[in-house]
Motif scaffolding. Structure first.
Motif, mmCIF file in Angstrom:
data_model
loop_
_atom_site.group_PDB
_atom_site.id
_atom_site.type_symbol
_atom_site.label_atom_id
_atom_site.label_comp_id
_atom_site.label_asym_id
_atom_site.label_seq_id
_atom_site.Cartn_x
_atom_site.Cartn_y
_atom_site.Cartn_z
ATOM 1 N N LEU A 110 36.802 47.843 -6.067
ATOM 2 C CA LEU A 110 38.059 48.014 -5.348
ATOM 3 C C LEU A 110 39.130 47.059 -5.868
ATOM 4 O O LEU A 110 40.269 47.463 -6.127
ATOM 5 C CB LEU A 110 37.838 47.808 -3.846
ATOM 6 N N LEU A 111 38.781 45.798 -6.048
ATOM 7 C CA LEU A 111 39.760 44.825 -6.549
ATOM 8 C C LEU A 111 40.165 45.112 -7.988
ATOM 9 O O LEU A 111 41.340 44.970 -8.347
ATOM 10 C CB LEU A 111 39.224 43.404 -6.421
ATOM 11 N N LEU A 112 39.219 45.521 -8.822
ATOM 12 C CA LEU A 112 39.564 45.865 -10.201
ATOM 13 C C LEU A 112 40.550 47.030 -10.222
ATOM 14 O O LEU A 112 41.517 47.031 -10.994
ATOM 15 C CB LEU A 112 38.308 46.216 -10.999
ATOM 16 N N THR A 113 40.336 48.004 -9.348
ATOM 17 C CA THR A 113 41.251 49.142 -9.259
ATOM 18 C C THR A 113 42.617 48.703 -8.761
ATOM 19 O O THR A 113 43.659 49.132 -9.289
ATOM 20 C CB THR A 113 40.668 50.218 -8.328
ATOM 21 N N MET A 114 42.636 47.830 -7.757
ATOM 22 C CA MET A 114 43.910 47.355 -7.210
ATOM 23 C C MET A 114 44.691 46.562 -8.261
ATOM 24 O O MET A 114 45.916 46.694 -8.360
ATOM 25 C CB MET A 114 43.669 46.513 -5.957
ATOM 26 N N VAL A 115 44.001 45.741 -9.036
ATOM 27 C CA VAL A 115 44.668 44.969 -10.091
ATOM 28 C C VAL A 115 45.248 45.928 -11.135
ATOM 29 O O VAL A 115 46.407 45.785 -11.546
ATOM 30 C CB VAL A 115 43.699 43.960 -10.746
ATOM 31 N N ALA A 116 44.454 46.917 -11.546
ATOM 32 C CA ALA A 116 44.933 47.869 -12.543
ATOM 33 C C ALA A 116 46.155 48.635 -12.024
ATOM 34 O O ALA A 116 47.133 48.831 -12.755
ATOM 35 C CB ALA A 116 43.816 48.846 -12.921
ATOM 36 N N GLU A 117 46.133 49.037 -10.776
ATOM 37 C CA GLU A 117 47.272 49.765 -10.203
ATOM 38 C C GLU A 117 48.504 48.872 -10.093
ATOM 39 O O GLU A 117 49.614 49.285 -10.427
ATOM 40 C CB GLU A 117 46.911 50.321 -8.821
ATOM 41 N N ALA A 118 48.310 47.650 -9.619
ATOM 42 C CA ALA A 118 49.445 46.737 -9.458
ATOM 43 C C ALA A 118 50.088 46.425 -10.804
ATOM 44 O O ALA A 118 51.314 46.371 -10.917
ATOM 45 C CB ALA A 118 49.002 45.446 -8.773
ATOM 46 N N ILE A 119 49.281 46.263 -11.830
ATOM 47 C CA ILE A 119 49.812 45.970 -13.159
ATOM 48 C C ILE A 119 50.529 47.194 -13.729
ATOM 49 O O ILE A 119 51.606 47.081 -14.309
ATOM 50 C CB ILE A 119 48.681 45.497 -14.105
ATOM 51 N N SER A 120 49.950 48.373 -13.557
ATOM 52 C CA SER A 120 50.558 49.589 -14.109
ATOM 53 C C SER A 120 51.844 49.979 -13.398
ATOM 54 O O SER A 120 52.706 50.610 -13.995
ATOM 55 C CB SER A 120 49.573 50.759 -14.025
#
Length: 187
Positions: A110-120
């Motif tokens: 979940l956190l890896l996905t959130m980081v990827a979304e926030a960066i993108s």
């Protein structure tokens, strides 16, 4: 069958159903009783016909770190948006771009996905790949001035990861950040 699994399932599905109804109303563009009721029917159909697995570990929301993340995120959106807009309209065009890899510290899907979304979502950065097994994110950065700028932007990804882990992560996720600060985790 016990009451607890049904209660647990309901606890996880009610927020999802509410979110689906809100999205349904937003897609229609106006609020009405018909949109609310039809959104509820669609949400229930989606939950019954397309059941999702539960997120392991759940989400822990910490309000103060969440507000800090949101404040920094909005500032990043505007600052990066202005920088990318300037790069596109200036006479010289985009000077340099870079593709970099960043070693992340958290291990939660979940956190890896959130980081990827926030960066993108921030203009000027795009996630090209996320290696789940090794926790390595590959990014395209636009614009970059020099190697120091690349390193600053790479470090900023870790800052965003830290903010999200403090806002939503488990104690183990926060401990992984603290362990990296002490030099336990290699870059």
């Amino acid at each position: 069958m016990t009451v607890e699994p049904a209660a647990t399932r309901l606890r996880h599905q009610v927020p999802l159903a509410v979110w689906l109804v809100v999205v349904w109303i937003l897609l229609w563009g106006t609020w009405s009783w018909a949109n609310l009721l039809s959104g509820l029917v669609v949400a229930l159909a989606v939950l019954v016909l397309l059941p999702l697995p539960h997120v392991v570990g759940g989400v822990r929301v910490r309000p103060a770190p969440l507000l800090a993340f949101l404040g920094h995120f909005v500032v990043d959106l505007f600052a990066s948006g202005a920088e990318v807009a300037w790069q596109t309209v200036r006479p010289q065009g985009v000077s340099r771009t870079a593709i970099v890899q960043v070693q992340l510290r958290v291990d939660s899907d979940l956190l890896l996905t959130m980081v990827a979304e926030a960066i993108s979502l921030v203009p000027g950065s795009l996630v090209l790949d996320l290696d789940r097994e090794h926790r390595v994110m590959t990014l395209h950065l636009l614009p970059v001035r020099d190697l120091d700028d690349v390193e600053r932007k790479r470090a900023h990804v870790l800052v965003v990861e830290g903010r999200l882990a403090r806002a939503f992560g488990s104690a183990a996720d926060v401990a992984a950040l603290e362990g990296d600060r002490e030099g336990v985790v290699a870059p």
